[in-house]
Enzyme design. Sequence first.
Site, PDB file in Angstrom:
ATOM      1  N   ASP A  15       0.883  -0.824  -0.031  1.00  0.00           N
ATOM      2  CA  ASP A  15       0.009  -0.039  -0.014  1.00  0.00           C
ATOM      3  C   ASP A  15       0.481   1.594   0.049  1.00  0.00           C
ATOM      4  O   ASP A  15       0.662   2.058  -1.068  1.00  0.00           O
ATOM      5  CB  ASP A  15      -0.741   0.119   1.389  1.00  0.00           C
ATOM      6  CG  ASP A  15      -1.722   0.930   0.978  1.00  0.00           C
ATOM      7  OD1 ASP A  15      -1.457   2.513   1.607  1.00  0.00           O
ATOM      8  OD2 ASP A  15      -3.198   0.872   0.719  1.00  0.00           O
ATOM      9  N   TRP A  28      -5.915   1.860   0.006  1.00  0.00           N
ATOM     10  CA  TRP A  28      -5.324   0.929  -1.777  1.00  0.00           C
ATOM     11  C   TRP A  28      -5.789  -0.986  -0.162  1.00  0.00           C
ATOM     12  O   TRP A  28      -6.340  -1.762  -1.536  1.00  0.00           O
ATOM     13  CB  TRP A  28      -4.498   1.368  -2.061  1.00  0.00           C
ATOM     14  CG  TRP A  28      -4.204   2.328  -2.338  1.00  0.00           C
ATOM     15  CD1 TRP A  28      -3.332   3.265  -2.303  1.00  0.00           C
ATOM     16  CD2 TRP A  28      -4.928   3.008  -3.141  1.00  0.00           C
ATOM     17  NE1 TRP A  28      -3.041   4.688  -2.593  1.00  0.00           N
ATOM     18  CE2 TRP A  28      -4.340   4.548  -2.915  1.00  0.00           C
ATOM     19  CE3 TRP A  28      -6.596   3.197  -3.339  1.00  0.00           C
ATOM     20  CZ2 TRP A  28      -5.178   5.533  -3.151  1.00  0.00           C
ATOM     21  CZ3 TRP A  28      -7.210   4.390  -4.166  1.00  0.00           C
ATOM     22  CH2 TRP A  28      -6.236   5.392  -4.153  1.00  0.00           C
ATOM     23  N   ASP A  29      -5.368  -1.240   0.610  1.00  0.00           N
ATOM     24  CA  ASP A  29      -5.161  -2.207   0.864  1.00  0.00           C
ATOM     25  C   ASP A  29      -6.899  -2.537   1.302  1.00  0.00           C
ATOM     26  O   ASP A  29      -6.923  -3.460   0.996  1.00  0.00           O
ATOM     27  CB  ASP A  29      -4.656  -2.886   2.387  1.00  0.00           C
ATOM     28  CG  ASP A  29      -3.377  -2.606   1.567  1.00  0.00           C
ATOM     29  OD1 ASP A  29      -2.684  -3.825   0.770  1.00  0.00           O
ATOM     30  OD2 ASP A  29      -1.976  -2.852   3.119  1.00  0.00           O
ATOM     31  N   LEU A  30      -7.988  -2.051   1.755  1.00  0.00           N
ATOM     32  CA  LEU A  30      -8.974  -1.850   1.936  1.00  0.00           C
ATOM     33  C   LEU A  30      -9.267  -2.415   0.974  1.00  0.00           C
ATOM     34  O   LEU A  30     -10.488  -2.988   0.884  1.00  0.00           O
ATOM     35  CB  LEU A  30      -9.268  -0.551   2.599  1.00  0.00           C
ATOM     36  CG  LEU A  30      -8.514  -0.433   3.824  1.00  0.00           C
ATOM     37  CD1 LEU A  30      -8.919   0.291   4.675  1.00  0.00           C
ATOM     38  CD2 LEU A  30      -8.678  -2.009   5.505  1.00  0.00           C
ATOM     39  N   GLY A  44      -8.962  -5.656  -0.785  1.00  0.00           N
ATOM     40  CA  GLY A  44      -9.490  -6.352   0.640  1.00  0.00           C
ATOM     41  C   GLY A  44     -11.404  -6.513  -0.579  1.00  0.00           C
ATOM     42  O   GLY A  44     -11.598  -8.295  -0.512  1.00  0.00           O
TER      43      GLY A  44
END
Length: 407
Positions: free
Chosen positions: A140, A169-171, A174
Site C-alpha cells: 500500500d 488501497w489495501d482496504l 480486500g
Amino acid sequence: MSADGRSAAQPLAGIRVVEIASFVAAPLAGMTLRQLGAEVIRVDPLGGAADHHRWPLSADGESIYWTGLNKGKRSVAADLRAPAAQQLITRLITEGPAGGILLTNTAGRAWLDYDTLVRLRPDLIRVEILGRADGSTAVDYTVNAAIGFPLVTGPADHAEPVNQVLPAWDLLCGMYSALAIAAAVRHRDATGEGSRITLPLEDVALATAGNLGFLTEAMLCAAPRPRLGNAIYGQYGQHFHGADGTTFMVVALTPRHFRELADLTGTGKAVEALATALDADFTDEGTRYHHRDVLTGLFAPWFRERPGATIAAALARTSILWERYRTFHEVATDPRVTANPLFTPLRQPGVGTYLAPGAPASVNGEHTPSAPAPRLGADTATVLRELGLSPAAVTELLEAGVVATEI
C-alpha cells in the site's frame, strides 16, 4: 431466515474458502467472506506469517492488528515447505462440495498455482492478490507513492510528500477480492465453471484514481492539482479552531449550507459585500471554492471566540455538515461505538474483552456479530480429521513437525 434455514445475512453459508495470505487486503477479504457466512480457513506457516506479530500489540504481546483482521476464521498451521503439508493443504483447497476456493497473495509456489490446482478441481475459484500487474512486488505504501496522492495531501505550503495513515488501497483491494469471490461463486453455481482471478493492488489504486477523475484531470488539464490542506477541491470546506483548542471540520456543499454558515457566523452582510466587490455568485460551488481563503477569513473569528460546546450546539441547529475532530480514544468511548449495535463485546484470548465491530451492513435490521480470531493453529487437528485423517495420523504429523496446533 428462509424456510430452508438460509439467512439473508449469511448468503455464503455452505462454501469453504482457504486463505493463504498475510497483511491487510487478503485477510480483510477473508474476514468479510466469513461475515457473509462462508467458512474461512486461514493457513499459516509454523510460527505464523509475517503479519502474526504486527503492531499494535496487547499487554500480553498478542497482535491486536492480526486478531482484528482474522475474526471468526479457523486456523491451520503447517510447514509449507514440507511436501506432506503441501499435499494436505492441496486436499483442503480442492476436496469436498464446499471447497474449491483459494484466496492468496503468496507468489512463486508452484503447488498453489491455478494450473496445478485446476487439474484436481476443474471448477476451482482462485483469487490471487498481486502487487503489480507485471508480478512485481508492491505494498500500500509504495503504491500510494506511485499514484500521486501524497503530492496533493497536506498543507498547501508543504514541500514534502504526505502519506495517508489509512491503507486505502489495501482496504479497497480486500473488498474487491471478496466481491470477486462472491461473484465467482454465483457464476460457478450457474454454470459449473470456476474462475482464475488476479487482482493487482496497484490496479485498484489506478482504477480508483481514474474513477474519481484524478487521472482524467491530469490527461486533460495542464495545471496540476494543488495541495489544499483541509480544504475540499471544488467545494467549500475548511477546519476551524474554537476558543478552547477544539477543531471542527465544516462543509458547505449546497447554497443552503453556505447561507446558513454565513448567518450562523453573523457574516451575511459581509459575504454579500464581498460577492458584489468580486462580482462573484456564491450560490455556485466553484465560486465558493475559488474564494475559499477570503471566506474562511470572514468565518474564522466566530469560531475562535467560542468554546467547542457552544460551537457544536449552534451547528447542530443548522443543516451545515460538520464534525469535531476526535482522537481514537474519544471515539472508542463515544455512544456511536458503545451504544451502536454494530459493536458487541468480544473476548479475544491474549488481548482482552472489548467492543468489536461485526459486519457493517445490517440485514433485516441486524448486524452479524464478530467471533474471536483463532489462536494460530487452533483448528489444525480438527480440520485434518475432517479431511478424513485418523487421530493416529494426525498425531504422527504433529510429532513430525509437519503441522502444529495451538501455537
